[in-house]
Design a protein around this motif. Structure first.
Motif, PDB file in Angstrom:
ATOM      1  N   GLY A  71      -3.819  10.419  -6.433  1.00 42.91           N
ATOM      2  CA  GLY A  71      -2.703   9.908  -8.520  1.00 42.91           C
ATOM      3  C   GLY A  71      -2.317  10.868  -8.116  1.00 42.91           C
ATOM      4  O   GLY A  71      -1.296  10.994  -9.344  1.00 42.91           O
ATOM      5  N   GLY A  72      -1.623  11.319  -6.903  1.00 47.54           N
ATOM      6  CA  GLY A  72      -0.134  12.200  -7.096  1.00 47.54           C
ATOM      7  C   GLY A  72      -0.531  12.966  -8.264  1.00 47.54           C
ATOM      8  O   GLY A  72       0.651  13.841  -8.340  1.00 47.54           O
ATOM      9  N   GLU A  73      -1.786  14.194  -7.805  1.00 51.64           N
ATOM     10  CA  GLU A  73      -1.964  15.386  -8.971  1.00 51.64           C
ATOM     11  C   GLU A  73      -1.345  16.219  -8.554  1.00 51.64           C
ATOM     12  O   GLU A  73      -1.028  17.544  -9.606  1.00 51.64           O
ATOM     13  N   ARG A  74      -0.790  16.279  -7.127  1.00 56.04           N
ATOM     14  CA  ARG A  74       0.365  17.730  -6.756  1.00 56.04           C
ATOM     15  C   ARG A  74       1.713  17.312  -6.174  1.00 56.04           C
ATOM     16  O   ARG A  74       2.322  18.403  -5.818  1.00 56.04           O
ATOM     17  N   GLY A  75       1.721  16.322  -6.658  1.00 53.34           N
ATOM     18  CA  GLY A  75       3.648  16.261  -6.930  1.00 53.34           C
ATOM     19  C   GLY A  75       4.045  17.416  -7.872  1.00 53.34           C
ATOM     20  O   GLY A  75       3.881  17.600  -9.027  1.00 53.34           O
ATOM     21  N   ASP A  76       5.188  17.669  -7.600  1.00 58.55           N
ATOM     22  CA  ASP A  76       6.352  18.466  -8.306  1.00 58.55           C
ATOM     23  C   ASP A  76       6.791  18.069  -9.576  1.00 58.55           C
ATOM     24  O   ASP A  76       7.277  16.499  -9.306  1.00 58.55           O
ATOM     25  N   ILE A  77       7.227  18.368 -10.810  1.00 57.35           N
ATOM     26  CA  ILE A  77       7.227  17.561 -11.179  1.00 57.35           C
ATOM     27  C   ILE A  77       9.238  17.733 -10.909  1.00 57.35           C
ATOM     28  O   ILE A  77      10.124  18.677 -10.675  1.00 57.35           O
ATOM     29  N   LEU A  78      10.004  16.985 -10.720  1.00 57.50           N
ATOM     30  CA  LEU A  78      11.522  16.618 -10.079  1.00 57.50           C
ATOM     31  C   LEU A  78      12.564  16.435 -11.353  1.00 57.50           C
ATOM     32  O   LEU A  78      13.482  16.513 -11.196  1.00 57.50           O
ATOM     33  N   ASN A  79      11.957  16.292 -12.488  1.00 52.42           N
ATOM     34  CA  ASN A  79      12.989  15.664 -13.932  1.00 52.42           C
ATOM     35  C   ASN A  79      13.500  17.255 -14.426  1.00 52.42           C
ATOM     36  O   ASN A  79      12.391  17.149 -14.896  1.00 52.42           O
ATOM     37  N   VAL A 118       0.727  -1.207  -0.077  1.00 53.08           N
ATOM     38  CA  VAL A 118       0.503  -0.177  -0.008  1.00 53.08           C
ATOM     39  C   VAL A 118       1.132   1.824  -0.071  1.00 53.08           C
ATOM     40  O   VAL A 118       1.766   0.998   1.422  1.00 53.08           O
ATOM     41  N   HIS A 119       1.263   1.976  -0.837  1.00 54.04           N
ATOM     42  CA  HIS A 119       1.400   2.852  -1.238  1.00 54.04           C
ATOM     43  C   HIS A 119       0.584   4.649  -1.006  1.00 54.04           C
ATOM     44  O   HIS A 119      -0.134   4.450  -1.290  1.00 54.04           O
ATOM     45  N   ALA A 120       1.290   5.662  -1.089  1.00 55.28           N
ATOM     46  CA  ALA A 120       0.514   6.799  -0.913  1.00 55.28           C
ATOM     47  C   ALA A 120       0.097   7.690  -2.346  1.00 55.28           C
ATOM     48  O   ALA A 120      -0.816   8.004  -2.973  1.00 55.28           O
ATOM     49  N   HIS A 121       1.746   7.580  -3.043  1.00 58.07           N
ATOM     50  CA  HIS A 121       1.065   8.047  -4.517  1.00 58.07           C
ATOM     51  C   HIS A 121       2.089   6.982  -5.457  1.00 58.07           C
ATOM     52  O   HIS A 121       3.036   6.270  -5.359  1.00 58.07           O
ATOM     53  N   PRO A 122       2.090   7.181  -6.672  1.00 62.23           N
ATOM     54  CA  PRO A 122       2.300   6.580  -8.016  1.00 62.23           C
ATOM     55  C   PRO A 122       4.030   6.942  -8.137  1.00 62.23           C
ATOM     56  O   PRO A 122       4.301   8.606  -7.512  1.00 62.23           O
ATOM     57  N   ASP A 123       4.580   6.108  -8.111  1.00 58.98           N
ATOM     58  CA  ASP A 123       6.244   6.191  -7.442  1.00 58.98           C
ATOM     59  C   ASP A 123       6.978   6.034  -6.504  1.00 58.98           C
ATOM     60  O   ASP A 123       8.011   4.692  -6.704  1.00 58.98           O
ATOM     61  N   ASP A 124       6.310   5.853  -5.337  1.00 61.69           N
ATOM     62  CA  ASP A 124       6.376   4.802  -4.183  1.00 61.69           C
ATOM     63  C   ASP A 124       6.495   3.769  -4.266  1.00 61.69           C
ATOM     64  O   ASP A 124       7.519   3.403  -3.325  1.00 61.69           O
ATOM     65  N   GLU A 125       5.686   3.076  -5.089  1.00 58.18           N
ATOM     66  CA  GLU A 125       5.998   1.945  -5.028  1.00 58.18           C
ATOM     67  C   GLU A 125       7.549   0.993  -5.576  1.00 58.18           C
ATOM     68  O   GLU A 125       7.964  -0.140  -5.369  1.00 58.18           O
ATOM     69  N   GLN A 133       9.162  12.328 -11.285  1.00 56.81           N
ATOM     70  CA  GLN A 133       9.871  12.014 -10.393  1.00 56.81           C
ATOM     71  C   GLN A 133      10.734  12.119 -10.335  1.00 56.81           C
ATOM     72  O   GLN A 133      11.420  11.849  -9.318  1.00 56.81           O
ATOM     73  N   ILE A 134      11.789  10.918 -10.883  1.00 53.39           N
ATOM     74  CA  ILE A 134      13.279  10.350 -11.114  1.00 53.39           C
ATOM     75  C   ILE A 134      13.939  11.150 -12.474  1.00 53.39           C
ATOM     76  O   ILE A 134      14.054  11.288 -13.254  1.00 53.39           O
ATOM     77  N   ASP A 135      14.891  12.365 -11.366  1.00 55.05           N
ATOM     78  CA  ASP A 135      16.263  12.383 -12.585  1.00 55.05           C
ATOM     79  C   ASP A 135      16.468  11.406 -12.858  1.00 55.05           C
ATOM     80  O   ASP A 135      17.431  10.971 -11.836  1.00 55.05           O
ATOM     81  N   PRO A 136      17.388  10.930 -13.569  1.00 51.24           N
ATOM     82  CA  PRO A 136      17.954   9.570 -14.041  1.00 51.24           C
ATOM     83  C   PRO A 136      19.978  10.310 -13.865  1.00 51.24           C
ATOM     84  O   PRO A 136      20.791   9.553 -14.255  1.00 51.24           O
ATOM     85  N   ASN A 137      19.758  11.613 -14.056  1.00 52.43           N
ATOM     86  CA  ASN A 137      20.881  11.887 -13.044  1.00 52.43           C
ATOM     87  C   ASN A 137      20.987  12.188 -11.993  1.00 52.43           C
ATOM     88  O   ASN A 137      22.447  13.002 -11.546  1.00 52.43           O
ATOM     89  N   GLY A 138      20.534  11.693 -10.842  1.00 53.34           N
ATOM     90  CA  GLY A 138      19.943  11.905  -9.798  1.00 53.34           C
ATOM     91  C   GLY A 138      20.908  11.186  -8.576  1.00 53.34           C
ATOM     92  O   GLY A 138      21.809  10.324  -8.992  1.00 53.34           O
ATOM     93  N   TRP A 139      20.269  11.463  -7.681  1.00 54.23           N
ATOM     94  CA  TRP A 139      21.736  10.367  -6.539  1.00 54.23           C
ATOM     95  C   TRP A 139      21.408   9.269  -6.660  1.00 54.23           C
ATOM     96  O   TRP A 139      22.432   8.102  -6.751  1.00 54.23           O
TER      97      TRP A 139
END
Length: 296
Positions: A42-50, A10-17, A246-252
């Motif tokens: 639905g993650g509607e209010r998520g920031d664009i992190l990429n 059970v997860h809060a937002h898409p990408d948490d899983e 949500q995921i920067d492919p060049n991120g940490w």
């Protein structure tokens, strides 16, 4: 209802899983278990992190639809089944003091309203094992904290025929776990290993911030169960990358060499908080004590 072992995460937002327990889920799918992810919002209010997608018109036009497509791709990579529970993202309030949460969001729903779709899903899917977050949500996002509340409520209520009438025949899950993947011990181990190999660690500022925020060292939450799943780290990474907003492919996350990850920390870690089966601790299997009861 599928036969054999069944796991519900059970997860809060898409990408948490994909960032919490994904390699474990992929391992169990490969071994023949049926794994389902329930996503509360639905993650509607998520920031664009990429950075590559900031300002992208397709994303800005309909963030919710974009994230639904990302979730479908991630589910395909992991081989899992997936259900939306249908609630609206609360967002992460920032400021001092933080602003009030938006009306109608998941975190403001009455507990029984928020838990009812999950009770229905548990009674339909009949999981043997359930995973979720602890009381602090893993980190204090209001949706993560609410996800914890509804998961515990549904785990405890799903077997009671007098509770949540009209949501299906009662079912008792056998084990409940909290995800412990982002432990300080694990981050410190990766930090030290990268420095020892002459690599720049992305965790120095993270650990410094933790020290400043936490003050004197607090006892670490217990880890009862470590699942060996390094062979499925590449699957986890592909699922993460499916969540392109949500995921920067060049991120940490992708700066840690794969060989180092396998050597330093080849497990995903959990805390068992409920068990109706006999399984000595520590464990190396979320289904320990369950396998003997289930015909596979």
């Amino acid at each position: 209802m599928p036969e054999g072992l069944r796991l519900l995460a059970v997860h809060a937002h898409p990408d948490d899983e994909s960032s919490k327990g994904a390699a474990t889920m992929a391992r169990y799918v490969a071994e023949g278990a049926t794994v389902m992810v329930a996503t509360c919002t639905g993650g509607e209010r998520g920031d664009i992190l990429n950075p590559a997608l900031k300002g992208d018109p397709d994303v800005l036009r309909d963030m919710a639809e974009f994230r639904r497509r990302e979730m479908a791709r991630a589910a395909g990579e992991l081989g899992i089944e997936h259900r939306w529970l249908g609630f609206v993202d609360s967002g992460l309030p920032e400021g001092d003091p933080p602003p009030p949460l938006p009306a109608g969001c998941f975190a403001l729903e009455p507990l029984e309203v928020a838990a009812a779709p999950l009770v229905r899903l548990m009674r339909e899917f009949r999981p043997h094992v359930v995973t979720t977050y602890d009381e602090n949500g893993g980190y204090p996002h209001p949706d993560h904290i609410m996800c914890h509340k509804v998961s515990v409520e549904a785990f405890d209520a799903a077997a009671d025929p007098d509770r949540y009438p009209g949501t299906g025949e009662p079912w008792q899950p056998l084990k409940l776990y909290y995800d412990r993947g982002f432990s300080r011990e694990r981050i410190e181990a990766f930090h030290a290993a990268m420095l020892a190999e002459g690599l720049e660690s992305p965790f120095a500022e993270w650990l410094e911030r933790w020290s400043e925020e936490e003050g004197p060292a607090q006892p670490a939450p217990p880890v009862t169960t470590r699942v060996q799943c390094a062979d499925w780290f590449p699957v986890r990474d592909r699922a993460l990358l499916a969540h392109a907003t949500q995921i920067d492919p060049n991120g940490w996350f992708f700066t840690i060499p794969a060989a180092l990850q396998r050597r330093v920390w080849p497990t995903e870690d959990f805390q068992r908080v409920r068990s109706l089966v006999d399984s000595p601790l520590p464990e190396d299997d979320l289904f320990a004590g369950v396998r003997e009861r289930v015909e596979v």
